[in-house]
Write a protein that holds these residues in place. Structure first.
Motif, PDB file in Angstrom:
ATOM      1  N   UNK A  91       0.812  -1.196   0.000  1.00 15.10           N
ATOM      2  CA  UNK A  91       0.000   0.000   0.000  1.00 15.10           C
ATOM      3  C   UNK A  91       0.850   1.251   0.000  1.00 15.10           C
ATOM      4  N   UNK A  92       0.152   2.377   0.045  1.00 12.68           N
ATOM      5  CA  UNK A  92       0.840   3.664  -0.006  1.00 12.68           C
ATOM      6  C   UNK A  92       1.678   3.889   1.243  1.00 12.68           C
ATOM      7  N   UNK A  93       1.206   3.374   2.387  1.00 12.89           N
ATOM      8  CA  UNK A  93       1.984   3.507   3.614  1.00 12.89           C
ATOM      9  C   UNK A  93       3.343   2.841   3.505  1.00 12.89           C
ATOM     10  N   UNK A  94       3.358   1.667   2.875  1.00 13.10           N
ATOM     11  CA  UNK A  94       4.632   0.973   2.675  1.00 13.10           C
ATOM     12  C   UNK A  94       5.542   1.764   1.744  1.00 13.10           C
ATOM     13  N   UNK A  95       4.942   2.381   0.741  1.00 12.22           N
ATOM     14  CA  UNK A  95       5.730   3.186  -0.188  1.00 12.22           C
ATOM     15  C   UNK A  95       6.332   4.401   0.521  1.00 12.22           C
ATOM     16  N   UNK A  96       5.544   5.030   1.387  1.00 14.07           N
ATOM     17  CA  UNK A  96       6.071   6.150   2.174  1.00 14.07           C
ATOM     18  C   UNK A  96       7.230   5.712   3.050  1.00 14.07           C
ATOM     19  N   UNK A  97       7.082   4.541   3.663  1.00 12.76           N
ATOM     20  CA  UNK A  97       8.150   4.040   4.539  1.00 12.76           C
ATOM     21  C   UNK A  97       9.425   3.776   3.743  1.00 12.76           C
ATOM     22  N   UNK A  98       9.262   3.238   2.530  1.00 13.41           N
ATOM     23  CA  UNK A  98      10.428   2.964   1.688  1.00 13.41           C
ATOM     24  C   UNK A  98      11.148   4.252   1.309  1.00 13.41           C
ATOM     25  N   UNK A  99      10.368   5.291   0.955  1.00 12.71           N
ATOM     26  CA  UNK A  99      10.995   6.561   0.576  1.00 12.71           C
ATOM     27  C   UNK A  99      11.654   7.229   1.771  1.00 12.71           C
ATOM     28  N   UNK A 100      11.035   7.129   2.941  1.00 12.16           N
ATOM     29  CA  UNK A 100      11.646   7.683   4.155  1.00 12.16           C
ATOM     30  C   UNK A 100      12.960   6.969   4.468  1.00 12.16           C
ATOM     31  N   UNK A 101      12.980   5.649   4.260  1.00  8.12           N
ATOM     32  CA  UNK A 101      14.209   4.888   4.503  1.00  8.12           C
ATOM     33  C   UNK A 101      15.315   5.337   3.560  1.00  8.12           C
ATOM     34  N   UNK A 102      14.951   5.573   2.285  1.00 11.53           N
ATOM     35  CA  UNK A 102      15.954   6.057   1.329  1.00 11.53           C
ATOM     36  C   UNK A 102      16.538   7.390   1.785  1.00 11.53           C
ATOM     37  N   UNK A 103      15.653   8.311   2.165  1.00 11.62           N
ATOM     38  CA  UNK A 103      16.111   9.662   2.494  1.00 11.62           C
ATOM     39  C   UNK A 103      17.023   9.673   3.716  1.00 11.62           C
TER      40      UNK A 103
END
Length: 505
Positions: A18-30
């Protein structure tokens, strides 16, 4: 017998794709790329250091005069020459003004006739002879007709036109209890009310008289000279509670700018005076020891450069290293990928900007005061608005830079474009490189309009100065300027989504 095959359905955990997982992935990258974290930290440090330099670079001498404050706590000028006497209770005073001329210093020992638009001559009821005390006045000006003004910041227009022997202006002030009403007339017979006002303090006995004042003659945004005005008043008419103590010549405010003179004759008074009765504003008309709150946040442009570099490389680095294919394979809905990046980046830069702005103001304001400076007063909500909007400025600018990076796919080009679109116009507009009109135009139509969120000083139509960004004034209001920046960010983000969906990774 025919076997029935059930189509394969992949079992997924709730929220895994879901979108929450996508947000978590982008936060991890940053947060795991040290260069990006350091870049955001560098932006915060630059904002703080530039703010500290501005607050501590200059120390005024101990004898620097304090900025006088009016009845509402605003910085004001109260410097004029008048003849006055006491009035107890209710009463009225009437006079005609039939000339008002101005002179300015134009060279060593030389004075020439000039036009000082807000030179004033008229009638005043004042709480006392002390500077910054409450007052109400009806007056003629050099270029703005008759005005009713009170307590420095309030102004109402009366009859238009300049005064002359052929076109005198009759003025009347009437006190009734705690209110004062101003009237004007062209012939002394037919009167129109300008306004009824209630000054902050109006004791039983007040001082009432005829005054003249003239602010500095401003020749350019960087040059002004002392001026004086001379007015002729006709015979004075008094009614009701006058004490009959006679006219007392006096100047309020002290110093050479308020010096003047008066001559009484059977036909009335001729009075010369200098100075001003008005709120203090920024720019050439401002004393050097008063600064707006936004001055402490001038380093925001430097912080934004660091943030924009991080924002563009946050997307272009994936193109450069080929990782964008992995990202889009894991989440094929490309618009959601860009939205997740924008949300994460915007949220992080908002927090960084918010905290940094709060630190800058808390640290720099007491330092500036210890060096002899006075702040243009702002209330708590305005200060909070500046802090929050600084965080929002960085966040929206970061999203704008991210979108440009997604469109161009190249770090160098994207960084150069966003700096040219937002930082360069701001630098040009706040420097003497461009005329004021061109600078204001840039701050209306480019993303640099967003810097208007730092404006905290007010424009007053009854004070002439050059209201420019270098003085803390922007051509758009804080909300309108921020809306322009948001518009650019939305357009850039929309274009980025369209191109990301149409192009190969």
């Amino acid at each position: 017998m025919t076997a029935t095959m059930t189509p394969f359905r992949r079992e997924t955990e709730v929220g895994r794709d879901g979108f929450g997982q996508l947000l978590h992935a982008e936060w991890t990258k940053l947060r795991t790329v040290r260069g990006w974290v350091r870049g955001l930290g560098l932006g915060a440090v630059l904002m703080i250091l530039i703010g500290l330099f501005g607050a501590a670079a200059v120390e005024l001498p101990n004898e620097a005069s304090a900025v006088p404050l009016g009845p509402d706590g605003e910085p004001v000028r109260d410097s004029f020459y008048w003849v006055h006497q006491s009035l107890t209770g209710d009463g009225s005073i009437t006079v005609a003004v039939d000339s008002l001329t101005q002179q300015a210093d134009t060279g060593p020992g030389r004075q020439d006739n000039v036009t000082v638009p807000w030179a004033k001559a008229g009638l005043m009821i004042k709480e006392s002879v002390e500077p910054t005390s409450s007052y109400a006045a009806v007056l003629a000006t050099a270029s703005h007709g008759v005005r009713m003004q009170y307590d420095y910041t309030h102004d109402r227009a009366g009859l238009p036109g300049a005064v002359s022997a052929a076109a005198p202006r009759w003025l009347r002030l009437t006190r009734s209890g705690n209110t004062v009403t101003g009237y004007n007339s062209t012939d002394g017979s037919h009167w129109t009310k300008v306004e009824t006002v209630r000054p902050a303090t109006l004791p039983a006995t007040v001082e009432v008289g005829l005054f003249v004042t003239s602010p500095d003659h401003i020749e350019s945004a960087h040059q002004s000279t002392t001026s004086s005005a001379t007015a002729h008043f006709g015979s004075v008419g008094l009614q009701d509670g006058w004490q009959g103590s006679g006219w007392v010549p006096d100047h309020v405010g002290g110093g050479p700018q308020s010096a003047g003179e008066s001559t009484e004759s059977a036909g009335g008074f001729t009075i010369r005076g200098s100075g001003d009765i008005a709120p203090i504003v920024g720019g050439i008309a401002s004393p050097g020891n008063i600064v707006p709150l936004g001055n402490f946040l001038v380093g925001t442009f430097a912080g934004l450069i660091a943030v924009m570099v991080v924002a563009t490389t946050y997307i272009t680095a994936e193109y450069r290293r080929g990782l964008i294919r992995t990202t889009l394979t894991a989440s094929p809905r490309r618009g959601r990928v860009l939205a997740a990046k924008a949300i994460v980046l915007g949220a992080v830069t908002f927090v960084v900007g918010l905290v940094t702005a709060a630190v800058v103001i808390m640290v720099c304001e007491p330092i500036a005061k210890s060096h002899g400076f006075t702040m243009f007063p702002v209330d708590l909500w305005t200060e909070l608005r500046v802090v929050v909007s600084t965080g929002a400025l960085l966040a929206v600018a970061a999203v704008f830079a991210l979108a440009v990076g997604a469109v161009l796919r190249r770090s160098a080009g994207a960084v150069a474009l966003v700096i040219a679109a937002m930082i360069l116009p701001y630098i040009l507009a706040t420097s003497p490189v461009l005329p004021a009109g061109a600078g204001n135009w840039l701050l209306r139509v480019t993303p640099a309009a967003g810097f208007a969120v730092h404006q905290t000083v007010q424009k007053y139509p009854q004070v002439f100065t050059y209201y420019t960004p270098t003085s803390g004034y922007f051509p758009l209001s804080p909300l309108a300027g921020f809306a322009v920046l948001c518009g650019y960010a939305v357009l850039a983000l929309g274009l980025a989504v369209v191109l990301l969906r149409r192009r190969d990774a």
